[in-house]
Design a protein around this motif. Structure first.
Motif, short mmCIF file in Angstrom:
data_model
loop_
_atom_site.label_atom_id
_atom_site.label_comp_id
_atom_site.label_asym_id
_atom_site.label_seq_id
_atom_site.Cartn_x
_atom_site.Cartn_y
_atom_site.Cartn_z
N PRO A 18 66.50 -94.96 6.49
CA PRO A 18 65.13 -94.93 5.14
C PRO A 18 64.98 -92.88 4.39
N ALA A 19 65.89 -92.49 5.03
CA ALA A 19 65.98 -90.81 4.68
C ALA A 19 68.04 -90.47 4.12
N PRO A 20 67.43 -89.36 4.18
CA PRO A 20 69.02 -88.94 3.13
C PRO A 20 69.73 -88.97 4.22
N GLY A 21 71.13 -88.58 4.66
CA GLY A 21 71.74 -88.81 5.75
C GLY A 21 71.82 -89.59 6.72
N VAL A 22 70.74 -90.43 6.63
CA VAL A 22 71.02 -91.67 7.45
C VAL A 22 71.84 -92.64 7.26
N LEU A 23 72.58 -93.11 8.52
CA LEU A 23 73.68 -94.43 8.06
C LEU A 23 73.31 -95.49 8.56
N PRO A 91 43.27 -101.06 25.34
CA PRO A 91 43.40 -100.44 26.33
C PRO A 91 42.87 -101.59 28.05
N PRO A 92 43.70 -101.12 28.96
CA PRO A 92 43.92 -99.88 29.26
C PRO A 92 45.62 -99.73 28.40
N VAL A 93 46.01 -98.32 28.11
CA VAL A 93 47.53 -97.87 27.67
C VAL A 93 47.91 -97.03 28.51
N ILE A 94 49.13 -96.65 28.81
CA ILE A 94 49.93 -95.69 28.40
C ILE A 94 50.39 -94.66 26.83
N ALA A 95 50.32 -93.54 26.58
CA ALA A 95 51.15 -93.56 25.45
C ALA A 95 52.13 -92.63 25.88
N THR A 96 53.00 -91.95 24.64
CA THR A 96 53.83 -91.08 24.43
C THR A 96 54.43 -90.97 23.19
N ASP A 97 53.97 -89.59 22.81
CA ASP A 97 54.73 -89.37 21.08
C ASP A 97 56.01 -89.31 21.55
N TYR A 98 57.26 -89.14 20.29
CA TYR A 98 58.71 -89.60 20.80
C TYR A 98 58.55 -88.43 19.44
N THR A 99 59.97 -88.25 18.61
CA THR A 99 61.28 -88.20 17.90
C THR A 99 62.79 -89.29 18.44
N LEU A 100 62.24 -89.64 17.19
CA LEU A 100 64.02 -90.27 16.29
C LEU A 100 64.41 -89.80 16.13
N GLU A 101 65.62 -90.60 15.15
CA GLU A 101 67.02 -90.24 14.43
C GLU A 101 65.95 -90.09 13.07
N TYR A 102 65.01 -90.47 12.77
CA TYR A 102 64.86 -90.33 11.39
C TYR A 102 62.90 -90.41 11.18
N GLY A 103 62.60 -89.58 12.58
CA GLY A 103 61.34 -89.85 12.35
C GLY A 103 60.22 -89.53 13.52
N THR A 104 58.94 -89.30 13.63
CA THR A 104 58.16 -89.21 14.97
C THR A 104 57.30 -91.08 14.67
N GLY A 130 68.62 -91.25 21.39
CA GLY A 130 67.86 -91.41 22.91
C GLY A 130 66.05 -91.54 23.27
N GLY A 131 65.49 -90.99 21.42
CA GLY A 131 64.56 -90.29 22.20
C GLY A 131 63.39 -91.55 22.75
N THR A 132 63.19 -92.70 21.84
CA THR A 132 62.83 -94.25 21.90
C THR A 132 62.89 -94.17 23.36
N ALA A 133 64.50 -94.30 23.78
CA ALA A 133 64.74 -94.68 25.04
C ALA A 133 63.90 -94.66 26.29
N LEU A 134 63.94 -93.09 26.09
CA LEU A 134 63.60 -91.88 27.08
C LEU A 134 62.31 -91.87 26.42
#
Ligand code: PRP
Ligand code: ADE
Length: 177
Positions: A18-23, A91-104, A130-134
């Motif tokens: 969805p972004a230039p350079g991504v296959l 709720p109740p939820v546990i949350a975390t922010d992460y980075t993947l190949e084409y975004g956050t 691996g950002g999503t899986a981590l």
């Protein structure tokens, strides 16, 4: 054409999405082919069985991890934990922010989904950075689960996902490259 070769042939590769350079690897043709979808689930099940005792639960990351993770959980007879994008779970939820190949993005898990000590297998369609899986592993571990294995249909080897997960004690296996 049989087995993994047929699966590989049903992966549609799209440059600059969805972004230039991504296959981008689109699994829609594979999912639409009944024999190939079933075969992919059987191969993932073989990997899960080979890895050791069956997990208590399979966790899948929204959205494409739900497709393979839930089908694999039903095939193996385990429960399933949906790891969701932000704002979808009550709720109740546990949350975390992460980075993947084409975004956050932000990943959330119900705090009621996992009991401490349960062994959880991560499943997704594709491993890139691996950002999503981590992020998924971090949520599960925060809830007290043990996460040591992750399964993918495709791993993009040059994006570092295998090494990033291994660094956190998670062994990865993929059906295709
Ligand atoms: C894709 C894919 C994985 C992730 C892999 O999901 O399904 O979850 O990217 O990238 P990474 O290894 O760099 O983290 P995406 O966030 O595009 O969401 P979707 O499943 O809703 O399409
Ligand atoms: N998720 C992250 N990177 C991707 C890619 N190259 N193709 C499909 N899904 C992805």
């Amino acid at each position: 054409m049989r087995g993994p070769e047929r699966l590989q042939a049903l992966v549609h590769t799209v440059p600059d999405f969805p972004a230039p350079g991504v296959l981008f690897r689109d699994l829609s043709p594979l999912l639409a082919d009944s024999a190939s979808f079933a075969h992919a689930i059987e191969l993932l099940a073989d990997q899960a069985i080979t890895a050791g005792p069956l997990p208590d639960l399979i966790a899948g990351m929204e959205a494409r991890g739900f497709i393979f993770g839930a089908a694999l959980a039903a095939h193996l007879g385990t429960g399933f934990v949906p790891l969701r994008k932000a704002g979808k779970l009550p709720p109740p939820v546990i949350a975390t922010d992460y980075t993947l190949e084409y975004g956050t993005a932000r990943l959330e898990m119900s705090a009621l989904a996992v009991q401490p000590g349960q062994r959880v297998l991560l499943v997704d369609d594709l491993l890139a950075t691996g950002g999503t899986a981590l992020a998924g592993a971090q949520l599960l571990r925060h809830a007290g689960a043990t996460v040591t294995e992750a399964l993918f249909v495709i791993a993009l080897d040059d994006l570092g996902g295998h090494a990033a997960l291994l660094d956190q004690g998670i062994t990865t296996t993929a059906l295709l490259a």
